[in-house]
Design a protein around this motif. Sequence first.
Motif, PDB file in Angstrom:
ATOM      1  N   LEU B  38      31.218 -10.424 -11.268  1.00 31.24           N
ATOM      2  CA  LEU B  38      31.265  -9.082 -10.677  1.00 31.24           C
ATOM      3  C   LEU B  38      30.816  -9.146  -9.229  1.00 31.24           C
ATOM      4  O   LEU B  38      29.893  -9.895  -8.887  1.00 31.24           O
ATOM      5  N   ILE B  52      36.759   2.415  -2.187  1.00 30.85           N
ATOM      6  CA  ILE B  52      38.068   1.759  -2.273  1.00 30.85           C
ATOM      7  C   ILE B  52      39.151   2.806  -2.197  1.00 30.85           C
ATOM      8  O   ILE B  52      39.118   3.789  -2.941  1.00 30.85           O
ATOM      9  N   ASN B  53      40.082   2.607  -1.261  1.00 26.49           N
ATOM     10  CA  ASN B  53      41.256   3.470  -1.209  1.00 26.49           C
ATOM     11  C   ASN B  53      42.332   2.760  -0.399  1.00 26.49           C
ATOM     12  O   ASN B  53      42.279   1.532  -0.260  1.00 26.49           O
ATOM     13  N   ALA B 104      35.812  -6.548 -10.174  1.00 28.86           N
ATOM     14  CA  ALA B 104      35.873  -7.743 -11.016  1.00 28.86           C
ATOM     15  C   ALA B 104      36.327  -8.935 -10.178  1.00 28.86           C
ATOM     16  O   ALA B 104      37.185  -8.802  -9.304  1.00 28.86           O
ATOM     17  N   PHE B 112      42.290  -6.962  -7.983  1.00 28.19           N
ATOM     18  CA  PHE B 112      42.689  -5.688  -7.386  1.00 28.19           C
ATOM     19  C   PHE B 112      44.100  -5.276  -7.799  1.00 28.19           C
ATOM     20  O   PHE B 112      44.974  -6.132  -7.990  1.00 28.19           O
ATOM     21  N   GLY B 113      44.321  -3.969  -7.864  1.00 29.44           N
ATOM     22  CA  GLY B 113      45.667  -3.419  -7.927  1.00 29.44           C
ATOM     23  C   GLY B 113      46.336  -3.538  -6.561  1.00 29.44           C
ATOM     24  O   GLY B 113      45.719  -3.951  -5.577  1.00 29.44           O
ATOM     25  N   PRO B 114      47.621  -3.133  -6.483  1.00 27.24           N
ATOM     26  CA  PRO B 114      48.442  -3.408  -5.298  1.00 27.24           C
ATOM     27  C   PRO B 114      47.932  -2.810  -3.990  1.00 27.24           C
ATOM     28  O   PRO B 114      48.171  -3.373  -2.929  1.00 27.24           O
ATOM     29  N   GLU B 116      44.624  -1.512  -3.403  1.00 29.33           N
ATOM     30  CA  GLU B 116      43.170  -1.370  -3.267  1.00 29.33           C
ATOM     31  C   GLU B 116      42.634  -2.145  -2.049  1.00 29.33           C
ATOM     32  O   GLU B 116      42.886  -3.346  -1.929  1.00 29.33           O
TER      33      GLU B 116
ATOM     34  N   SER C   5      38.368 -10.322 -19.563  1.00 22.88           N
ATOM     35  CA  SER C   5      39.183  -9.360 -18.795  1.00 22.88           C
ATOM     36  C   SER C   5      40.263  -8.785 -19.683  1.00 22.88           C
ATOM     37  O   SER C   5      40.865  -9.519 -20.481  1.00 22.88           O
ATOM     38  N   TYR C   7      43.580  -5.717 -19.366  1.00 25.79           N
ATOM     39  CA  TYR C   7      44.276  -4.716 -18.560  1.00 25.79           C
ATOM     40  C   TYR C   7      44.888  -3.676 -19.490  1.00 25.79           C
ATOM     41  O   TYR C   7      45.500  -4.022 -20.498  1.00 25.79           O
ATOM     42  N   LEU C  40      32.412  -3.367 -16.788  1.00 23.00           N
ATOM     43  CA  LEU C  40      33.053  -2.598 -15.707  1.00 23.00           C
ATOM     44  C   LEU C  40      34.400  -2.094 -16.204  1.00 23.00           C
ATOM     45  O   LEU C  40      35.166  -2.874 -16.793  1.00 23.00           O
ATOM     46  N   ASN C  42      37.621   0.011 -14.364  1.00 20.61           N
ATOM     47  CA  ASN C  42      38.069   0.653 -13.128  1.00 20.61           C
ATOM     48  C   ASN C  42      39.569   0.897 -13.122  1.00 20.61           C
ATOM     49  O   ASN C  42      40.333   0.157 -13.737  1.00 20.61           O
ATOM     50  N   ALA C  43      39.955   1.975 -12.436  1.00 23.20           N
ATOM     51  CA  ALA C  43      41.359   2.194 -12.112  1.00 23.20           C
ATOM     52  C   ALA C  43      41.782   1.112 -11.123  1.00 23.20           C
ATOM     53  O   ALA C  43      41.005   0.730 -10.251  1.00 23.20           O
ATOM     54  N   MET C  44      43.026   0.612 -11.263  1.00 20.00           N
ATOM     55  CA  MET C  44      43.527  -0.387 -10.313  1.00 20.00           C
ATOM     56  C   MET C  44      44.455   0.258  -9.276  1.00 20.00           C
ATOM     57  O   MET C  44      45.050  -0.429  -8.450  1.00 20.00           O
ATOM     58  N   HIS C  45      44.544   1.589  -9.337  1.00 18.65           N
ATOM     59  CA  HIS C  45      45.386   2.332  -8.398  1.00 18.65           C
ATOM     60  C   HIS C  45      44.524   3.402  -7.748  1.00 18.65           C
ATOM     61  O   HIS C  45      43.559   3.866  -8.344  1.00 18.65           O
ATOM     62  N   ILE C  46      44.915   3.793  -6.551  1.00 17.70           N
ATOM     63  CA  ILE C  46      44.039   4.591  -5.707  1.00 17.70           C
ATOM     64  C   ILE C  46      44.280   6.087  -5.834  1.00 17.70           C
ATOM     65  O   ILE C  46      43.713   6.872  -5.092  1.00 17.70           O
ATOM     66  N   ARG C  99      36.168   5.846  -8.889  1.00 16.88           N
ATOM     67  CA  ARG C  99      37.088   4.746  -9.234  1.00 16.88           C
ATOM     68  C   ARG C  99      36.690   3.997 -10.485  1.00 16.88           C
ATOM     69  O   ARG C  99      37.542   3.503 -11.219  1.00 16.88           O
ATOM     70  N   GLN C 100      35.373   3.848 -10.735  1.00 18.04           N
ATOM     71  CA  GLN C 100      34.916   2.919 -11.765  1.00 18.04           C
ATOM     72  C   GLN C 100      33.658   3.417 -12.448  1.00 18.04           C
ATOM     73  O   GLN C 100      32.933   4.243 -11.905  1.00 18.04           O
ATOM     74  N   ARG C 130      47.699   0.669 -14.005  1.00 19.14           N
ATOM     75  CA  ARG C 130      46.778  -0.110 -14.826  1.00 19.14           C
ATOM     76  C   ARG C 130      45.320   0.260 -14.610  1.00 19.14           C
ATOM     77  O   ARG C 130      44.929   0.678 -13.517  1.00 19.14           O
ATOM     78  N   LEU C 132      41.414  -1.752 -15.506  1.00 14.05           N
ATOM     79  CA  LEU C 132      40.862  -3.072 -15.802  1.00 14.05           C
ATOM     80  C   LEU C 132      39.532  -2.933 -16.529  1.00 14.05           C
ATOM     81  O   LEU C 132      38.690  -2.114 -16.137  1.00 14.05           O
ATOM     82  N   LYS C 134      36.373  -5.368 -17.429  1.00  9.04           N
ATOM     83  CA  LYS C 134      35.777  -6.695 -17.193  1.00  9.04           C
ATOM     84  C   LYS C 134      34.365  -6.682 -17.768  1.00  9.04           C
ATOM     85  O   LYS C 134      33.546  -5.841 -17.390  1.00  9.04           O
TER      86      LYS C 134
END
Lengths: 138, 138, 138
Positions: B38, B52-53, B104, B112-114, B116, C5, C7, C40, C42-46, C99-100, C130, C132, C134
């Motif tokens: 982490l 994060i954005n 993570a 990370f997502g696309p 982040e 991990s 997803y 943890l 978290n969202a992987m998208h913003i 986010r998390q 997605r 995540l 972790k």
Amino acid sequence: MKSYSKYLWFNTSNKLELINITPEVNKALRESRIKEGLCLVNAMHITASVFINDDEEGLHEDFRLWLEKLAPYNVNSYKHNLTGEDNAHAHLKRTIMGRQIVVAVTKGKLDFGPWEQIFYGEFDGQRRKRALIKIIGE
Amino acid sequence: MKSYSKYLWFNTSNKLELINITPEVNKALRESRIKEGLCLVNAMHITASVFINDDEEGLHEDFRLWLEKLAPYNVNSYKHNLTGEDNAHAHLKRTIMGRQIVVAVTKGKLDFGPWEQIFYGEFDGQRRKRALIKIIGE
Amino acid sequence: MKSYSKYLWFNTSNKLELINITPEVNKALRESRIKEGLCLVNAMHITASVFINDDEEGLHEDFRLWLEKLAPYNVNSYKHNLTGEDNAHAHLKRTIMGRQIVVAVTKGKLDFGPWEQIFYGEFDGQRRKRALIKIIGE
């Protein structure tokens, strides 16, 4: 890896209180004997927060007024209160202030900047509630 | 368990700035040689955020206007400013944006997502301030 | 130290949905065989969140109305939407909801208070996205 858990109990006199719990977290960290790792502190109830900010009375009054503006008590305006509760506003206030904080542990100390202090934020008090300290590391 | 700490220093030109620190966090992660674990990144000051954005200029301008609406500068309307500060609004803005993020680490990368990206959000700049990167794992 | 991990994929029917993912997180925790540590999620998208609150329908409707008030859809009022998107509001809503989350793992369970449930909050759905999970510990 070592881990250490500790539960803090609260039963506040007022519905809304902001309580500095930094001494309790420091104590738990000493008890854990962990020198490097992460320290999670979270509210275990969904109308309370754990957050980090300044221990300054004027600022705390500003927080109270600001939260009341963003998420007013306004008992009749929430669907959640149809369940018999009057605390929908407290769910929203806690959302703004946050459920948890994560602090680095470095050389056996909370790795803090100069003004960082940890608070338990109660928004629907006068009930017995808990916060959790979990420390992992070595 | 391994752990790694790194401090990032900032002294922004403007009072409010949003700075992409993803390259610095990636660098710290490589230096740590940690592959699974982490990564905590947090502001060490209570008028700044790590969040994060998206790294999109229009969105950052939207954030500025939105934060000013939710937590206006309005120097005379806060009790905290009676201490001689003018930064009560920055304590509130940081509260909305958040103090810290936890990411993570998977196969040696930030998982990370696309879109982040990690930002340091300064709301009371033109002072020397720090953020902390703490990575634990193996 | 062990790590695990997983997803979770979502493609919601509606633009805004709040989905209880506690069963999926409990399942991942069992799969991880980790007994003490941190989890943890978290969202992987913003334009999405992971947050903890109550699984009560009225409260979820309150969240929807409240978020729309604090961060309205209002497509023409955001610079970000000049890029061709209409989701600036979703970036702001996710910022409020967070986010998390990080949850303690104690004796092989999520160390939760009585009403804590984990939600995926989608604010710009009808796309594949997605989250995540972790988990690290022992």
